[in-house]
Design a protein around this motif. Structure first.
Motif: not given
Length: 669
Positions: A428-432
């Protein structure tokens, strides 16, 4: 099926979260320094500290799973079996939904667990199995709530039961009481008293008496009208072969009449409301598991009819709406769909917005189902015969701030031109963020005659956790999987690690061709058959830089002689004394000398499907070969881990292993 647990399907993993603790036995060989992973608890945040949305191993297993739905006789109420974590234990309780108002709330709340709700014929009370007294016994509780009354107190417990049509008695499956059946007593194989039998209990007096003799092993049963039961049973209980048949049994004196002996294997015996017909899930020819829904007369005077032949998808289970209409839930690729089958005409697909994890049908045709998807936790929905679909209440708690990743389902052409389906989950966009290209882990489902489904469950949490940490995750349904027709399901017979493994690599090559994945940072992981494919992979290719093997099979010869039920393996391979070359060809140990891949090995020491010696042998081989490896054994755990602390520990170790070997360039989330 016995041996290889189908992790893609609804299975035995009722897995939820609490604080993690280390397992009792951990063995390492060539162990590098591995950074620890925090396992933060989900708590109510203070005003000064915003709530974290990161998915952790502990958070990943803390969810509610719907295991069964049962309409009341008039369709106004719905009993729901819901599993969740309470403290350090996984508990299964019954919730009650009011279909009209949409209210849903816990109906039972004992310190133990309840399951298998069965409505009384008049709908005024609900019976269920509960372990609140220690062993599973039948209890009855008023439908409006109140105190539960224990009906049976059978030594050894009860495994299944049914109401008699008059509501005055019940039939149930249990063993013969035996004071010598103790954990520390000598275990003598194939004793007559260890064969499951049918019993009946009078509700008023609680008087119990046996119905069937101990030479007839009862596997399943259902009520077939007043005074009669139908049962899947074996007259050769010592023989470890497919030898069951379907019998009519008189409740009064146990008189047994053979009705039919279908091609094995078959299961899910279900009598129609009047008892004049029954249905079973069976194969058109033989094995490896039941596939189609067959319906026939309970009199035994007509041939069985394949009611789902034109659908040609694996039937998960079915429910009768009335004597002429049955609703079946089928595996259709990554989704479980419903079909209404009119035995007087054609079948009709039932349009649903989500995949159906479980379902039931009321007498008026109203459908209740637990809707799921890759990124959707289970909620209960009702589809009336007219009008929109409605959600009943809200089951999940605390997930609004923890987004889940969806997955792209796609098809590709395998090595021989066969069309195969897979799903790719991306971070997801929030992943590192990684370097220009992502690492990827290939997950392999159990079975092999199972499949990946679009739903969130414990093994699905592996994918979600990895995606949340910056990995792409590839899930393939190779040949041998269910959900693509009976021929596809039988296509890997005697060929594990052959066409199925080539399908896995073809899916991987399809994803690599997109140019988003780093081919030098590939991992593979699986449980049961999936673990066997991971072991197979490290012996056949250096492409994977890390592997995780959970409860897998290393040596087919040894496994055949020590597992609980060898019948499915015999369908696939024959017997080792007759087909030794087939067993050798399908054993990862025959190729392990080629292994170079760092491998994490996980197993429960009470596993009777794939005994723990399989993982110990793999560990010994990798140590001798100088391959970096770690063996973790979980005391008391069967084929699927049941203790919450171990479920979390497995997830933590899996993520840490891949982070160490594949993701050195990933930032911390």
């Amino acid at each position: 099926m016995g041996k290889h647990l189908g992790l893609g399907a609804v299975g035995v993993f009722l897995l939820f979260g609490c604080a993690a603790h280390a397992p009792a036995e951990v063995r390492r060989s060539s162990e590098p320094a591995i950074p620890s992973i925090s396992s933060s608890r989900t708590t109510t945040p203070s005003r000064a500290e915003p709530r974290s949305s990161a998915l952790t191993p502990e958070r990943a297993v803390r969810f509610r799973r719907v295991l069964e739905l049962r309409f009341s006789p008039n369709g106004s109420r719905l009993a729901c079996v819901v599993s969740e974590a309470k403290g350090a234990a996984v508990e299964t309780h019954i919730w009650m939904a009011d279909v009209r108002s949409g209210d849903i709330h816990p109906f039972t709340d004992s310190p133990k667990s309840e399951r298998a709700p069965r409505w009384a014929p008049d709908g005024r009370s609900l019976a269920f199995l509960s372990s609140r007294g220690g062993e599973m016994q039948v209890h009855v509780m008023p439908a409006d709530g109140g105190e539960a009354r224990e009906i049976t107190s059978h030594e050894g417990g009860v495994s299944d039961f049914r109401w008699a049509p008059d509501g005055k008695s019940m039939a149930f499956i249990a063993y013969e009481p035996d004071a010598n059946r103790k954990p520390d007593a000598p275990q003598v194989a194939d004793r007559p008293q260890d064969v499951p039998r049918l019993w009946t209990v009078d509700l008023a007096s609680k008087t119990t008496r046996p119905i069937t003799r101990d030479s007839l092993r009862i596997d399943e049963f259902d009520v077939a009208g007043p005074g009669h039961l139908l049962a899947i049973a074996s007259e050769q209980p010592k023989s470890e072969t497919w030898n069951t048949a379907i019998y009519d049994i008189a409740m009064a004196d146990g008189t047994t009449r053979l009705l039919t002996r279908p091609a094995p294997p078959f299961s899910d015996l279900l009598s129609s409301p009047s008892g004049t017909r029954f249905a079973t899930v069976r194969t058109r020819d033989r094995g490896p598991i039941g596939h189609d829904l067959f319906v026939q007369s309970a009199s035994g005077h007509e041939e069985a009819r394949n009611a789902t032949a034109k659908i040609d998808r694996a039937v998960r289970n079915a429910r009768w709406q009335n004597d002429a209409v049955v609703v079946a839930r089928v595996a259709n690729g990554f989704r479980n769909t419903l079909h209404r089958i009119d035995l007087r005409g054609a079948s009709t697909p039932i349009e649903l917005p989500h995949s159906a994890a479980v379902f039931d049908v009321a007498r008026d045709g109203t459908i209740a189902f637990a809707g799921v998807d890759f990124d959707r936790q289970a909620e209960v929905y009702v589809k009336p015969t007219a009008g929109p679909i409605r959600q009943l209440g809200h089951l999940q708690e605390g997930w609004d701030d923890t987004p889940l990743s969806s997955a792209e389902v796609f098809r590709f052409q395998s090595f021989d031109g066969r069309s195969v389906e897979a799903a790719l989950m991306k971070p997801p966009p929030s992943a590192p963020k990684s370097a220009e290209k992502s690492p990827l882990v290939l997950l392999v489902h159990g079975g092999p005659n199972s499949n990946f489904s679009a739903m969130y469950y414990w093994f699905g949490a592996w994918a979600q956790l990895l995606a949340a940490r910056g990995y792409q995750v590839l899930m393939v349904n190779p040949r041998g999987s269910t959900g693509y027709g009976e021929d596809f399901m039988k296509a890997n017979r005697g060929d594990w690690g052959g066409g199925d493994f080539k399908d896995l690599l073809a899916a991987l090559d399809t994803v690599l061709a997109r140019g988003e994945v780093d081919p030098e940072r590939l991992g593979i992981a699986g449980w049961s058959y999936g673990a066997e494919m991971a072991q197979w992979a490290i012996g056949h290719t250096p492409r994977f830089k890390a592997a995780v093997s959970g409860a897998g099979v290393f040596d087919q010869f040894a496994e055949f002689g020590t597992q609980t039920d060898p019948t499915t393996d015999e369908w696939h391979f024959g017997t080792p004394w007759e087909q030794p070359e087939t067993f050798l060809r399908n054993s990862p140990f025959a190729f392990i000398r080629n292994a170079k891949t760092p491998t994490l090995i996980l197993h429960g020491d009470a596993d009777r499907n794939n005994p723990v010696g399989q993982s110990k042998a793999l560990y010994r081989a990798l140590k001798r070969l100088g391959v970096e490896t770690e063996l973790v054994i979980y005391p008391g755990e069967p084929h699927g881990p049941r203790k919450v602390k171990n479920q979390i520990d497995i997830l933590e170790r899996m993520v840490r292993w891949f982070d160490t070997h594949l993701s050195s360039r990933l930032a911390s989330p």
